[in-house]
Design a protein around this motif. Sequence first.
Motif, PDB file in Angstrom:
ATOM      1  N   ARG A  73       0.723  -1.178   0.067  1.00 58.55           N
ATOM      2  CA  ARG A  73      -0.022  -0.155  -0.050  1.00 58.55           C
ATOM      3  C   ARG A  73       0.971   1.346   0.015  1.00 58.55           C
ATOM      4  O   ARG A  73       0.467   2.325  -0.594  1.00 58.55           O
ATOM      5  CB  ARG A  73      -1.116   0.130   1.142  1.00 58.55           C
ATOM      6  N   ALA A  76       1.867   1.972  -3.486  1.00 55.69           N
ATOM      7  CA  ALA A  76       0.902   2.413  -4.280  1.00 55.69           C
ATOM      8  C   ALA A  76       0.743   3.945  -3.729  1.00 55.69           C
ATOM      9  O   ALA A  76       0.514   4.694  -4.919  1.00 55.69           O
ATOM     10  CB  ALA A  76      -0.366   1.835  -4.206  1.00 55.69           C
ATOM     11  N   MET A  77       0.944   4.240  -2.671  1.00 56.70           N
ATOM     12  CA  MET A  77       0.706   5.792  -2.423  1.00 56.70           C
ATOM     13  C   MET A  77       2.039   6.595  -2.886  1.00 56.70           C
ATOM     14  O   MET A  77       1.754   7.966  -3.322  1.00 56.70           O
ATOM     15  CB  MET A  77       0.634   5.924  -0.811  1.00 56.70           C
ATOM     16  N   CYS A  82       0.688  10.025  -2.979  1.00 54.69           N
ATOM     17  CA  CYS A  82      -0.277  10.364  -1.725  1.00 54.69           C
ATOM     18  C   CYS A  82       0.546  10.092  -0.509  1.00 54.69           C
ATOM     19  O   CYS A  82      -0.129   9.665   0.349  1.00 54.69           O
ATOM     20  CB  CYS A  82      -1.500   9.074  -2.081  1.00 54.69           C
ATOM     21  N   ASP A  92      -9.079   9.874  -3.736  1.00 54.70           N
ATOM     22  CA  ASP A  92      -8.266   8.960  -3.779  1.00 54.70           C
ATOM     23  C   ASP A  92      -7.255   8.448  -2.615  1.00 54.70           C
ATOM     24  O   ASP A  92      -7.004   7.306  -2.443  1.00 54.70           O
ATOM     25  CB  ASP A  92      -7.708   8.934  -5.340  1.00 54.70           C
ATOM     26  N   CYS A  93      -6.525   9.473  -2.214  1.00 54.50           N
ATOM     27  CA  CYS A  93      -5.448   9.371  -1.470  1.00 54.50           C
ATOM     28  C   CYS A  93      -6.063   9.107  -0.141  1.00 54.50           C
ATOM     29  O   CYS A  93      -5.303   8.221   0.608  1.00 54.50           O
ATOM     30  CB  CYS A  93      -4.855  10.623  -1.267  1.00 54.50           C
ATOM     31  N   GLN A  96      -6.498   5.226  -0.233  1.00 60.02           N
ATOM     32  CA  GLN A  96      -5.044   4.512   0.031  1.00 60.02           C
ATOM     33  C   GLN A  96      -4.709   4.771   1.419  1.00 60.02           C
ATOM     34  O   GLN A  96      -4.290   3.695   1.850  1.00 60.02           O
ATOM     35  CB  GLN A  96      -4.260   5.125  -0.997  1.00 60.02           C
ATOM     36  N   ARG A  99      -6.523   2.359   3.920  1.00 63.49           N
ATOM     37  CA  ARG A  99      -6.133   1.007   4.041  1.00 63.49           C
ATOM     38  C   ARG A  99      -4.829   0.780   4.740  1.00 63.49           C
ATOM     39  O   ARG A  99      -4.717  -0.086   5.589  1.00 63.49           O
ATOM     40  CB  ARG A  99      -5.788   0.396   2.360  1.00 63.49           C
TER      41      ARG A  99
END
Length: 350
Positions: A73, A76-77, A82, A92-93, A96, A99
């Motif tokens: 995760r 991905a950030m 993010c 969206d941020c 994330q 999560r």
Amino acid sequence: MSTSTLPGPATPSGPAAPSAANGAAAPARRRRGPSGALWLVLHQNRPAIRSVAILLVLVSALLVAVHVLIQDRIGAMQQTSCDTPGSWEGIDCQVQFGRVELLTRLFTDIVQPAVTVVPVLIGMFLGGPLLAQEYERGTVRLVLTQSVGPRRWLLTRLAVPGATVLVATAVLAALTSWVWWSDIYHGPVAFDPPFQGFTYPVLGLAPVAWSLFGLALGVLVGQLLRRTVAAVLVSGVAVAVAQAVVVAWRPFFWPLVEEEQPYNRMMGGFVKPAGAWLVENGVVRADGTRLMRDQCFEASSACDQAPTSWGQYHPASHLVPIQLVEAGLLLVLTALVVAVVLRRLTRAGV
């Protein structure tokens, strides 16, 4: 006269085998693996060893999964920009971030408290019944009449659960320290300094030293009470009380850092370094007199007007030396408890 014969091949004539001639049986094969008292102790502790192994595998898999998911995760950030607090306002941020926060809370709110109570559970369910059930069954008096000897029997009786606890808690401590260091303390979400109430007991040597002490203390309680149910309950209370006592002494296991700084009115006085454990703080008045933080509630105006604040704290770098001192103290206490149990066992009539 008729004679009866047995079917099958005839026995060759010749001299008899040495074993038959001497009337002695052939030597039995040696049994591979542990034997004697060690085999008996392993057999007695087999359900506990199996349960500990299963729990260790499940918890280890959970911790590895938490680490992999958090790192995934976080990656991905970073790819979507993010990973900074200013970007978390976007939807969206926020998704994330949520999560990562969920996985972080799983570790700080569930795993850490669960690992903290492991020494209590070991004292209750491994240490307490270990000798208490032997006294209930009357097997202790039988052991004292055997050639094994009480010292060897007790050390063998303690060796198997002790080795099980040592290995299991060492693996558990290594995994929790790894996840905390890489994913929590240096992560983008949680602020979890090392001296927090549920954080310190899961790091470094703390789980191992406390678990071994909990096992020994439970054994002593079981020997004193000689009733399994009572030993289980009292052992849990005894380990929990010991933890509370050591928490009160822990600030003095290593010299405190004392510092003075200008009074920070926005932060309410003394500002400790990141990750530090602030033990005591207060203000220094204009005339040079010191007031502790508790005294400021009675003289709030005097504290608010003070030009300087002071504090005594443990920086994050003190975690390792404090844990070394605490682990050494617990190991010494563990050895003393085992010595007391052995002395009581070897006394006549005990």
